[in-house]
Each structure stands twice: as structure tokens, then as C-alpha cells.
Design an enzyme around this catalytic site. Structure first.
Site, PDB file in Angstrom:
ATOM      1  N   LYS A   2      -1.745  -5.809   2.652  1.00 52.81           N
ATOM      2  CA  LYS A   2      -0.337  -5.968   3.053  1.00 52.81           C
ATOM      3  C   LYS A   2       0.267  -4.720   3.680  1.00 52.81           C
ATOM      4  O   LYS A   2       1.442  -4.404   3.489  1.00 52.81           O
ATOM      5  CB  LYS A   2       0.519  -6.427   1.859  1.00 52.81           C
ATOM      6  CG  LYS A   2      -0.081  -7.577   1.054  1.00 52.81           C
ATOM      7  CD  LYS A   2      -0.567  -8.728   1.927  1.00 52.81           C
ATOM      8  CE  LYS A   2       0.534  -9.398   2.731  1.00 52.81           C
ATOM      9  NZ  LYS A   2      -0.002 -10.485   3.616  1.00 52.81           N
ATOM     10  N   HIS A  11     -11.104  -3.528   2.556  1.00 53.62           N
ATOM     11  CA  HIS A  11     -10.020  -2.992   1.739  1.00 53.62           C
ATOM     12  C   HIS A  11     -10.558  -1.920   0.788  1.00 53.62           C
ATOM     13  O   HIS A  11      -9.795  -1.387  -0.028  1.00 53.62           O
ATOM     14  CB  HIS A  11      -9.375  -4.102   0.910  1.00 53.62           C
ATOM     15  CG  HIS A  11      -8.495  -5.030   1.699  1.00 53.62           C
ATOM     16  ND1 HIS A  11      -7.552  -4.579   2.595  1.00 53.62           N
ATOM     17  CD2 HIS A  11      -8.411  -6.397   1.705  1.00 53.62           C
ATOM     18  CE1 HIS A  11      -6.917  -5.621   3.128  1.00 53.62           C
ATOM     19  NE2 HIS A  11      -7.429  -6.716   2.617  1.00 53.62           N
ATOM     20  N   TYR A  45       1.991   2.002   9.995  1.00 52.47           N
ATOM     21  CA  TYR A  45       2.480   0.723  10.509  1.00 52.47           C
ATOM     22  C   TYR A  45       3.814   0.877  11.241  1.00 52.47           C
ATOM     23  O   TYR A  45       4.012   0.321  12.326  1.00 52.47           O
ATOM     24  CB  TYR A  45       2.635  -0.256   9.337  1.00 52.47           C
ATOM     25  CG  TYR A  45       3.163  -1.614   9.709  1.00 52.47           C
ATOM     26  CD1 TYR A  45       2.339  -2.571  10.284  1.00 52.47           C
ATOM     27  CD2 TYR A  45       4.487  -1.958   9.452  1.00 52.47           C
ATOM     28  CE1 TYR A  45       2.820  -3.835  10.609  1.00 52.47           C
ATOM     29  CE2 TYR A  45       4.984  -3.208   9.770  1.00 52.47           C
ATOM     30  CZ  TYR A  45       4.149  -4.149  10.342  1.00 52.47           C
ATOM     31  OH  TYR A  45       4.635  -5.394  10.667  1.00 52.47           O
ATOM     32  N   ARG A  62       1.446   2.012   5.095  1.00 50.53           N
ATOM     33  CA  ARG A  62       2.820   1.535   5.244  1.00 50.53           C
ATOM     34  C   ARG A  62       3.668   2.094   4.106  1.00 50.53           C
ATOM     35  O   ARG A  62       3.151   2.450   3.049  1.00 50.53           O
ATOM     36  CB  ARG A  62       2.795   0.000   5.186  1.00 50.53           C
ATOM     37  CG  ARG A  62       4.061  -0.724   5.547  1.00 50.53           C
ATOM     38  CD  ARG A  62       3.809  -2.227   5.439  1.00 50.53           C
ATOM     39  NE  ARG A  62       4.909  -3.017   5.998  1.00 50.53           N
ATOM     40  CZ  ARG A  62       4.949  -4.342   5.977  1.00 50.53           C
ATOM     41  NH1 ARG A  62       3.956  -5.032   5.422  1.00 50.53           N
ATOM     42  NH2 ARG A  62       5.982  -4.996   6.508  1.00 50.53           N
TER      43      ARG A  62
END
Length: 324
Positions: free
Chosen positions: A69, A128, A215, A148
Site C-alpha cells: 500500500k 514485498h 510516492y 510513502r
């Protein structure tokens, strides 16, 4: 044959000692701690262990790495469009564009899940895995990492898991409880801050081999970072391509709005008929910067920022995004 049996026994011994804990995770599975990080379940740990022992990277491989995410879908889409632009963009037909038939996640293998299904003509491999857990053979390959602001990472993860739980007639974890688990590092591939720091420190030591991206910065200047990404991966744009607007075409094709509105991402599924089956539209919610302001209280935001400052102290890395 005997050595192989011994290795299997050793792996089973390792797996049997790993701690399990109910945390912020997919499908209400217990998290499993392996090499300092929490994995989604024992099956993923088993495949990770197998990859660490057996996976042989090629010098041309490019690894797209991220914690969940943090912009993973977008990074995969941009990277795949860059290396496949002669068919994905130049051809112009819907039939030739994989994005019209599958999620960006389906365009390249995941190291710890499906790397055996890789396309020999595609150098991209996603993962990941934390940096410290990558197979040794990856040490000579290029790595792209995206991170992020932790607050937006948490909010995106929470809504993803809540929608996934609802789709399976399960009760979502309450926001307050999910926040506590994330802050404690008890989320899949967490602790998040340790995940980011591993790649950050490695990028400082090997800047020519590891491209560290944020990001928020990519969102603010997508064309600049698309060109930077292409050059780093060895697929830089020619002057002729730039004059023809190739960079802008790729950015538009891979934009959040464009991908979300494709029919396959409205009605399609990933991992069909398997334990990880889920709807493609789960991967497209907001994609905005500072969406956390709509979901976290000032005290929650302050608490997470305190953790971030503490975890990153002395690293010269700033994960907190501030409006310009």
C-alpha cells in the site's frame, strides 16, 4: 538426495519455531515472524525460504520492491509500460495492451509467490520482501523501491483490508485497533519503518544499483520520475520518443483514474479460485496524497509522526509529506 532431505528437515525446524500472532493482515490469518518482519502466513514464509535457497537472479533482472500500500500498483504499471512500450503503447490496440485484460499485478511475477511463472522476456520481478531477506543472487541486480508517508500507508492498508473482509462476509478490524497494530509493527511485512530503512540504507551504500522513490514526489512530477525510472532500469527514452510524447502517454495510461476505469479493474479478479482471490477494484480507492486527514484524528496523526521521527532518527530520511 540425502542433502536435500536434510535441508527439508532444517527448513521444517526453522518454520516450527517461528512466532505467530493475530495482527493486521489478510483473511484474518495469523502473522508469522520471520527474520524480524511479520509475514502474511506460513505459506508465504515457506515460499520465501525456498526463494532464498533456490532463486537465481539474472543480471538483467529489475526488482520492484515496496511495502504493501505504498504505490505498488502504480510502480508496477509504470515499469511494465516502460519496458513493454513497443506493444503496450506503440501498437495502440486494446488487444495488445495487457492492462485491458489484467491488473498490473498480473503483468509480472511476485518473488515470494509466483516467480516460477516469470516471462523470460520480461526483466521485472516484484516483491514485498524486506531488503535483508532478499535472495543472495539479487545482490547484483537493479532494485527500485517506493515508499510513502506512514499515515497514508496505514489508511490505504486499513481500507483495503476492511473492504476485503466485507467482501468475504467477515467483520473488519476497527480503525482504532488497526491503528494500534500498525504502530506496533504488527502488519503484513511490518514493521513498516524497518522495511523502509532497510532499503534506504542500502540505497545510500549502492546508489547506482538501488533507486529509492517517494510516492508523493512521483505524484507531483510523474513525467520526470517516469523518465528517471526508465533510465535507471536501462530503458531510457530516445529524443524521438520524447518528442512524440511517449512519456506523457505512459503517464496517462498508468494514471490512477485511467486504470481504475478499465473494465477489467471494475469487474475482474486476481488470484482466481485460489486462497488469495480478490476483486481488482480493491486496489483502486483514492490514491491521493494526505488522504489520512480524512480518517485519522489529530492525536492519531501526532502519535504516528512521533513514531516516524523516533524510528528514522539519524537516518536523514524524511517520510512525512508536507503540502507545498
Amino acid at each position: 538426495m540425502e542433502s536435500k532431505r536434510n535441508q527439508i528437515c532444517n527448513d521444517e525446524d526453522i518454520l516450527s519455531t517461528l512466532e505467530k500472532r493475530a495482527g493486521l493482515n489478510l483473511f484474518n490469518h495469523d502473522l508469522v515472524e520471520y527474520q524480524g518482519f511479520w509475514y502474511p502466513d506460513m505459506a508465504v514464509v515457506t515460499r520465501t525460504l525456498s526463494a532464498q535457497r533456490q532463486f537465481q537472479a539474472q543480471s538483467s533482472d529489475v526488482f520492484l520492491c515496496s511495502a504493501p500500500k505504498t504505490g505498488t500498483t502504480w510502480l508496477k504499471a509504470l515499469s511494465f509500460a516502460i519496458v513493454s512500450r513497443t506493444t503496450v503503447v506503440d501498437d495502440g490496440s486494446t488487444a495488445a495492451n495487457p492492462f485491458h485484460s489484467k491488473l498490473p499485478h498480473g503483468c509480472l511475477p511476485l518473488l515470494e509467490i509466483s516467480v516460477t511463472n516469470r516471462d523470460p522476456n520480461n526483466p521485472l520481478i516484484a516483491t514485498h520482501l524486506p531488503f535483508s531477506s532478499l535472495p543472495e543472487s539479487v545482490s547484483g541486480c537493479r532494485i527500485v523501491y517506493v515508499c510513502r508517508d506512514p499515515k497514508d500507508t496505514f489508511v490505504s492498508m486499513y481500507h483495503f483490508l476492511a473492504k476485503l473482509a466485507t467482501s468475504r462476509n467477515m467483520e473488519p478490524v476497527h480503525l482504532d485497533k488497526a491503528f494500534e497494530l500498525f504502530c506496533n509493527g504488527e502488519s503484513f511485512y511490518g514493521p513498516y519503518w524497518d522495511h523502509v530503512l532497510g532499503y534506504w540504507n542500502a540505497s545510500l551504500e549502492q546508489p547506482d544499483r538501488i533507486l529509492f522513490l517517494k510516492y508523493e514526489e512521483m505524484m507531483e512530477d510523474a513525467c520526470f520520475y517516469t523518465k528517471k525510472l526508465a533510465e535507471f532500469m536501462g530503458y531510457g527514452f530516445t529524443l524521438e520518443e520524447e518528442k512524440k510524447g511517449m512519456v506523457e502517454k505512459i503517464v496517462e495510461m498508468c494514471s490512477f483514474e485511467n486504470l481504475r476505469n478499465l473494465e477489467v479493474n471494475k469487474d475482474g479478479k486476481v488470484g482466481k479460485n485460489g486462497p488469495w482471490e480478490m476483486k481488482n477494484n480493491l486496489f483502486f480507492r483514492e490514491g491521493r496524497i494526505r488522504d489520512w486527514e480524512n480518517h485519522l484524528t489529530p492525536d492519531m496523526a501526532k502519535h504516528m509522526d512521533f513514531i516516524t521521527h523516533s524510528k528514522l532518527s539519524g537516518s536523514d530520511l524524511n517520510l512525512l509529506y508536507h503540502k507545498k
